[in-house]
Scaffold this motif. Structure first.
Motif, PDB file in Angstrom:
ATOM      1  N   LEU A   1     -13.065 -44.060  24.063  1.00  0.00           N
ATOM      2  CA  LEU A   1     -11.599 -44.103  24.361  1.00  0.00           C
ATOM      3  C   LEU A   1     -11.035 -45.430  23.795  1.00  0.00           C
ATOM      4  CD1 LEU A   1     -12.121 -43.145  28.207  1.00  0.00           C
ATOM      5  CD2 LEU A   1     -11.270 -41.751  26.453  1.00  0.00           C
ATOM      6  N   SER A   2      -9.813 -45.686  23.950  1.00  0.00           N
ATOM      7  CA  SER A   2      -9.137 -46.526  23.223  1.00  0.00           C
ATOM      8  C   SER A   2      -9.162 -47.660  24.492  1.00  0.00           C
ATOM      9  CB  SER A   2      -7.417 -46.370  23.005  1.00  0.00           C
ATOM     10  OG  SER A   2      -6.869 -45.729  24.261  1.00  0.00           O
ATOM     11  N   VAL A   3      -8.518 -48.742  24.157  1.00  0.00           N
ATOM     12  CA  VAL A   3      -8.555 -50.025  25.162  1.00  0.00           C
ATOM     13  C   VAL A   3      -7.606 -49.641  25.901  1.00  0.00           C
ATOM     14  CG1 VAL A   3      -8.055 -52.380  25.353  1.00  0.00           C
ATOM     15  CG2 VAL A   3      -9.491 -51.700  23.374  1.00  0.00           C
ATOM     16  N   LYS A   4      -6.587 -49.153  25.920  1.00  0.00           N
ATOM     17  CA  LYS A   4      -5.382 -48.811  26.666  1.00  0.00           C
ATOM     18  C   LYS A   4      -6.252 -47.598  27.896  1.00  0.00           C
ATOM     19  CE  LYS A   4      -1.137 -46.259  27.036  1.00  0.00           C
ATOM     20  NZ  LYS A   4      -0.002 -45.368  26.562  1.00  0.00           N
TER      21      LYS A   4
ATOM     22  N   GLY B   1     -10.018 -47.527  38.953  1.00  0.00           N
ATOM     23  CA  GLY B   1     -11.399 -47.354  39.728  1.00  0.00           C
ATOM     24  C   GLY B   1     -12.605 -46.787  38.957  1.00  0.00           C
ATOM     25  N   SER B   2     -12.423 -46.405  37.686  1.00  0.00           N
ATOM     26  CA  SER B   2     -13.383 -45.568  36.919  1.00  0.00           C
ATOM     27  C   SER B   2     -14.076 -46.492  35.920  1.00  0.00           C
ATOM     28  CB  SER B   2     -12.684 -44.356  36.105  1.00  0.00           C
ATOM     29  OG  SER B   2     -13.786 -43.587  35.491  1.00  0.00           O
ATOM     30  N   GLU B   3     -15.239 -46.160  35.361  1.00  0.00           N
ATOM     31  CA  GLU B   3     -15.837 -47.002  34.310  1.00  0.00           C
ATOM     32  C   GLU B   3     -16.022 -46.143  33.026  1.00  0.00           C
ATOM     33  OE1 GLU B   3     -19.461 -48.288  36.056  1.00  0.00           O
ATOM     34  OE2 GLU B   3     -18.626 -49.004  37.709  1.00  0.00           O
ATOM     35  N   VAL B   4     -15.058 -45.080  33.042  1.00  0.00           N
ATOM     36  CA  VAL B   4     -15.152 -44.159  31.746  1.00  0.00           C
ATOM     37  C   VAL B   4     -14.874 -45.062  30.447  1.00  0.00           C
ATOM     38  CG1 VAL B   4     -14.099 -42.168  30.702  1.00  0.00           C
ATOM     39  CG2 VAL B   4     -14.733 -42.280  33.206  1.00  0.00           C
ATOM     40  N   GLU B   5     -15.942 -44.669  29.495  1.00  0.00           N
ATOM     41  CA  GLU B   5     -15.728 -45.277  28.440  1.00  0.00           C
ATOM     42  C   GLU B   5     -15.570 -44.411  27.022  1.00  0.00           C
ATOM     43  OE1 GLU B   5     -18.947 -48.070  27.573  1.00  0.00           O
ATOM     44  OE2 GLU B   5     -18.748 -49.050  29.619  1.00  0.00           O
ATOM     45  N   ALA B   6     -15.960 -43.156  27.177  1.00  0.00           N
ATOM     46  CA  ALA B   6     -16.212 -42.137  26.282  1.00  0.00           C
ATOM     47  C   ALA B   6     -15.843 -40.954  26.639  1.00  0.00           C
ATOM     48  CB  ALA B   6     -17.326 -42.110  25.494  1.00  0.00           C
ATOM     49  N   ARG B   7     -15.470 -39.844  25.659  1.00  0.00           N
ATOM     50  CA  ARG B   7     -15.333 -38.564  26.062  1.00  0.00           C
ATOM     51  C   ARG B   7     -15.959 -37.793  24.990  1.00  0.00           C
ATOM     52  NH1 ARG B   7      -9.894 -38.586  24.392  1.00  0.00           N
ATOM     53  NH2 ARG B   7      -9.410 -39.433  26.561  1.00  0.00           N
ATOM     54  N   CYS B   8     -16.575 -36.404  25.580  1.00  0.00           N
ATOM     55  CA  CYS B   8     -17.372 -35.805  24.590  1.00  0.00           C
ATOM     56  C   CYS B   8     -16.953 -34.253  24.914  1.00  0.00           C
ATOM     57  CB  CYS B   8     -18.556 -35.980  24.900  1.00  0.00           C
ATOM     58  SG  CYS B   8     -20.087 -34.941  23.910  1.00  0.00           S
ATOM     59  N   MET B   9     -16.673 -33.444  23.907  1.00  0.00           N
ATOM     60  CA  MET B   9     -16.167 -32.210  24.075  1.00  0.00           C
ATOM     61  C   MET B   9     -16.930 -31.235  23.235  1.00  0.00           C
ATOM     62  SD  MET B   9     -11.981 -31.829  23.836  1.00  0.00           S
ATOM     63  CE  MET B   9     -11.839 -32.018  22.153  1.00  0.00           C
TER      64      MET B   9
END
Length: 109
Positions: free
Chosen positions: A43-46, A55-63
């Motif tokens: 994910l981008s910094v934004k 309140g989430s710690e999400v850092e990446a996305r996988c499709m």
């Protein structure tokens, strides 16, 4: 989803537990379950700052192509880094059976 976008190799891990020969319960371990092709993007910094504000710690996305046997109790490995699946897989907007998106948060080593 176009096949050209699915160009990254990921490994899906399942948590397994067992018993020792004496019958004692062994601590759970992560076992490599399946290797798949997927589209993996950090994910981008934004996006990360927006997720942290919510309140989430999400850092990446996988499709990846739709599968009904992957859920939030599993982990994903990509380029030597491990990620927990954050929440249930999200289906595509059309039929819900073409591809799915996993939101990932990093696992401390």
């Amino acid at each position: 989803m176009r096949a050209g976008k699915i160009r990254h190799r990921i490994t899906v891990y399942k948590q397994t537990s067992g018993r020792s020969p004496t019958g004692a319960v062994l601590p759970p371990t992560w076992t490599a379950w399946i290797v798949l092709w997927a589209s993996f993007e950090s994910l981008s910094v934004k996006d990360i700052l927006t997720a942290q504000a919510a309140g989430s710690e999400v850092e990446a996305r996988c499709m990846l192509r739709y599968r009904n046997d992957i859920d939030s109790t599993m982990q994903i490995s990509h380029n030597g880094r491990r990620y927990d699946i954050d929440g249930e897989p999200m289906p595509d907007n059309r039929s819900g059976r073409e591809y799915m998106t996993l939101m990932l948060k990093s696992v401390a080593a």
